[in-house]
Design an enzyme around this catalytic site. Structure first.
Site, PDB file in Angstrom:
ATOM      1  N   HIS A 132      58.623  36.696  68.344  1.00 39.83           N
ATOM      2  CA  HIS A 132      59.544  35.712  68.906  1.00 39.83           C
ATOM      3  C   HIS A 132      60.627  36.332  69.791  1.00 39.83           C
ATOM      4  CE1 HIS A 132      60.237  31.584  69.405  1.00 39.83           C
ATOM      5  NE2 HIS A 132      61.360  31.478  68.741  1.00 39.83           N
ATOM      6  N   HIS A 241      65.760  35.490  64.361  1.00 39.21           N
ATOM      7  CA  HIS A 241      65.275  35.158  65.693  1.00 39.21           C
ATOM      8  C   HIS A 241      65.307  36.368  66.631  1.00 39.21           C
ATOM      9  CE1 HIS A 241      64.518  30.824  65.860  1.00 39.21           C
ATOM     10  NE2 HIS A 241      64.297  30.977  67.155  1.00 39.21           N
ATOM     11  N   SER A 352      69.729  33.013  63.199  1.00 43.05           N
ATOM     12  CA  SER A 352      70.168  33.680  64.419  1.00 43.05           C
ATOM     13  C   SER A 352      70.572  35.113  64.126  1.00 43.05           C
ATOM     14  CB  SER A 352      71.364  32.935  65.019  1.00 43.05           C
ATOM     15  OG  SER A 352      71.941  33.685  66.075  1.00 43.05           O
TER      16      SER A 352
END
Length: 776
Positions: A132, A241, A352
């Site tokens: 990702h 992420h 995050s």
């Protein structure tokens, strides 16, 4: 600046801190080398370059049309492990330094594997997963909504992935040897925060009370030990992420997980080969040379010698020269597999890496808690990372994952034992019947919906805010954007009711011109290696959604009596294809970005849990499962509007590879300084330099031998490419070397490799060299 000084050669600044770290790591390595056991599997690992086009292509992840690739931070790779029982089944797991897996890429890889190996590797036992990163070339997925910003399909991006995955699997297959696998788990506390806490708080309080944190902090790691060679690799799963690099970055990068993989592989290549601690503490990179350069001690003599190596005109080169000068792997034994370290993605949907939280860039105050806005505008709300800039934040979050992985690697003692097995099926998520238990007893049947994205999807997240007047937590939409939406497709009442309370911005599941806009047929898969179970999911599960899925599958497996409570269940996110997000029913009601991006309606998670439980039950009973409906192959329908490279040009009297801006003569730099050289160049799309390099730093050994020290796969060396104007045929390559604190004093030079295209289409490779300079 410390933010870019990484890759282990590139990020330790304090000599005492460096010495202490190397000593502790070497001691732990020797301890880990002693962990051997009778092998019960065949294991093989592989790795291959999937960097793709380093110019002109829109990046995949932020959907920012202005984020166009223009160089390389460090290269991207496909890393693979294969585990087989000697007389039984086998599984393949591929970890991509890419934003996500692609259904089309998976289909074509399986076709190639079938042609090469027959039914040995199929869709059933091969999992292809993305880390990702939001800093890789796009255009390799097959559905319209995921390739709009890349101007359609990008064949180079697609081919780089398919070729690299296939070659990494071939390597792993050819490396299959008797070996053992160990598993370990531990908490990593400072590498992720919840970016949608208001949605998480909508989950039942009783459920939230079972967990200490609002994101998963656990890393699960596999350690692969070859019977002959000892440790040869590690794969781990941890949820955070790949958004340490921002939506304005234009350099290809593996972000924090790709960085962590570089750090661990580089560390092991130097310390796992018996190199002496003394040389490492003095900063001599083991992967470069174990010979101290024979140079004069007098600084004046160094300057005189450096002055004798001035930049030379760019000259023709061969394609293989770029590969031959690569730094990594130069000293590996030919018959020994290189160490492979993969940092895989898990249920990262609401996690995050920008761990300082979200703040308004105009006032410095925290953003609105429920909507992540500043004065009503989402464009002003950004998450802050632990570093002073995106490169520093990427390094820090990558280093934190690397350190935890190394600790788990060296302490791993639980050996995987038992069957290798798998189950796989395809499901049409646009119309699944889902049976739900009702409060007070009984059940009801609900359905999933055709894919649709809500208004809050366009608001983006605190990692990468959207534009216009969208905001997270919007459960109503607005009249203007409804009119815009209606020009594309007006959702009917059935779809509106099914997706409620999501206000539909794009009814992607019912849009089919010029071909399908979104997927409907998705794969789900379970892989087993002993007491480790991997759940391959084709999307981004939020923290609580992932917990519910893991718990549900674990309950089925443990209740069977075949597994005890120490079973390890991990979620491999963004695997085999991509279908955006999966939230809990309660998070969906809030309609933050993740809920608005949960394509198949409020019961999406319940559908996954139901179907994975069925898969797990068949798994335990030894029963086969139906293949399910096959996904479409849309390769022949793909459209591309990306302009091809027509030709490259240069001023009269200039060669490709000439220095446009050289280092000053008689230059001396200190460690921590940045050296910049600009070359006349050509478009990197002419040759991707796969397994090669566009940029190189060399050190002088003796009087006339130049040794590669850093290439464009190093954190401290950046290759930047640019045109003076959008449609110009002329271009420059700017190479920036931020000299590591561990760099060996001596004489250095910088080189550039490239390929130019003539008007008639022929490709000619070239190389250029800067003047030499001194690092003191």
């Amino acid at each position: 600046m410390m933010g870019s000084l990484a890759s282990l050669d590139c990020y330790f600044q304090s000599p005492w801190a460096t010495i202490g770290l190397w000593l502790s790591l070497v001691l732990m390595l020797h301890q880990s080398m002693g962990v051997f056991s009778d092998s019960n599997y065949l294991i093989g690992l592989g790795s291959y370059d999937i960097t793709g086009p380093a110019a002109d292509v829109n990046m995949m992840g932020y959907a920012n049309t202005e984020q166009i690739v223009s160089g390389i931070h460090f290269r991207l790779r496909a890393r693979t492990f294969i585990v087989a029982q000697p007389q039984g089944k086998r599984v393949v797991f591929v970890n991509l330094d890419a934003c996500m897996a692609s259904q089309l890429v998976t289909l074509k890889v399986i076709e190639r594997l079938t042609a090469r190996y027959g039914d040995l590797y199929t869709e059933k036992n091969v999992a292809i997963s993305g880390i990702h990163t939001h800093a890789g070339p796009g255009g390799y997925l097959q559905y319209v909504v995921y390739i709009v910003t890349s101007l359609g399909f990008v064949r180079q991006s697609f081919d780089a992935l398919v070729d690299g995955i296939e070659k990494s699997i071939i390597q792993a297959h050819e490396n299959l040897r008797p070996g053992s696998i160990f598993v370990n788990q531990g908490e990593l506390l400072d590498a992720g925060v919840n970016r949608s806490p208001s949605a998480y708080l909508n989950n039942p309080a009783a459920e939230r009370s079972k967990y200490k944190y609002d994101v998963d902090k656990e890393m699960t790691l596999l350690k692969f030990v070859d019977d002959q060679w000892g440790p040869v690799g590690s794969f781990n799963w941890f949820a955070t992420h790949g958004t340490s690099m921002s939506r304005t970055n234009s350099l290809i990068s593996g972000d924090n997980k790709g960085a962590a993989a570089r750090f661990m592989e580089d560390w092991f290549d130097r310390n796992g080969t018996g190199s002496s601690y003394l040389k490492e503490s003095e900063g001599i990179p083991r992967r470069v040379s174990n010979i101290i350069p024979n140079l004069p001690n007098n600084h004046h003599e160094l300057l005189e010698l450096a002055a004798s190596f001035q930049s030379s005109p760019g000259r023709p080169a061969t394609r293989t020269l770029s590969v031959a000068r690569r730094v990594r792997g130069a000293l590996r034994q030919a018959d020994k597999p290189g160490f492979v370290a993969a940092f895989c993605q898990s249920n990262c949907g609401d996690v995050s890496p920008n761990v300082h939280g979200a703040f308004c860039i105009d006032t410095g105050l925290p953003c609105d808690f429920n909507h992540s806005t500043c004065g009503g505008k989402n464009e002003l709300c950004y998450g802050r990372g632990p570093g002073s800039d995106e490169f520093e934040s990427t390094r820090i979050i990558g280093e934190r994952q690397f350190r935890k992985a190394l600790h788990l690697f060296n302490k791993a003692s639980e050996q995987l034992q038992g069957k290798v097995d798998y189950r796989h099926t395809h499901l049409d998520f646009s119309q699944l019947n889902v049976t739900l238990a009702k409060q007070g007893g009984g059940s009801e049947v609900v359905k999933t919906c055709p894919a649709a994205m809500g208004f809050a999807f366009a608001a983006g997240t605190t990692d990468g805010p959207g534009a216009f007047d969208f905001k997270q937590g919007d459960d109503a939409g607005n009249p203007f954007w409804r009119l815009v939406r209606n020009l594309l497709k007006i959702p009917d009442k059935k779809q509106v009711d099914c997706q409620h309370p999501k206000p539909i911005l794009l009814d992607t599941g019912e849009m089919t011109k010029p071909y399908e806009w979104a997927p409907s047929i998705l794969p789900i898969q379970i892989l087993r290696i002993g007491q480790l179970v991997i759940l391959s999911v084709p999307g981004e599960f939020t923290t609580m959604a992932g917990r519910r899925l893991r718990d549900a599958v674990k309950e089925v497996l443990v209740s069977s009596g075949e597994f005890n409570s120490n079973i390890h269940v991990v979620i491999a996110g963004l695997t085999n294809t991509y279908s955006q997000y999966v939230t809990t029913f309660e998070e969906y009601e809030v309609q933050r970005y993740e809920g608005a991006s949960t394509l198949f309606g409020p019961h999406t998670l319940s559908a996954y849990i139901q179907e994975f439980k069925r898969l797990a039950s068949a798994f335990i009973k030894g029963q086969p499962v139906e293949a399910g409906p096959q996904p479409p192959d849309l390769l022949d329908k793909q459209i591309s509007f990306l302009t091809p490279v027509v030709l490259d040009s240069k001023p009269s009297g200039v060669n490709f590879g000439d220095c446009s801006s050289d280092v000053p003569l008689n230059s001396t730099f200190k460690r921590g300084d940045t050296v910049t050289v600009v070359f006349w160049s050509a478009c990197p799309r002419n040759d991707l330099m796969t397994e090669g390099t566009f940029a190189l730093v060399e050190i002088l050994q003796g009087k006339d031998t130049w040794i590669p020290t850093y290439d464009d796969d190093d954190f401290c060396l950046r290759f930047k490419w640019s045109r003076p104007s959008r449609f110009s045929a002329r271009s420059h390559a700017t190479i920036e070397w931020q000299i590591p604190g561990s760099a060996t004093p001596g004489i250095y030079r910088i080189r550039h490799f490239g390929a130019s295209k003539a008007f008639m289409g022929s490709i000619r490779h070239f190389t250029g060299t800067s003047s030499a300079f001194v690092v003191a």
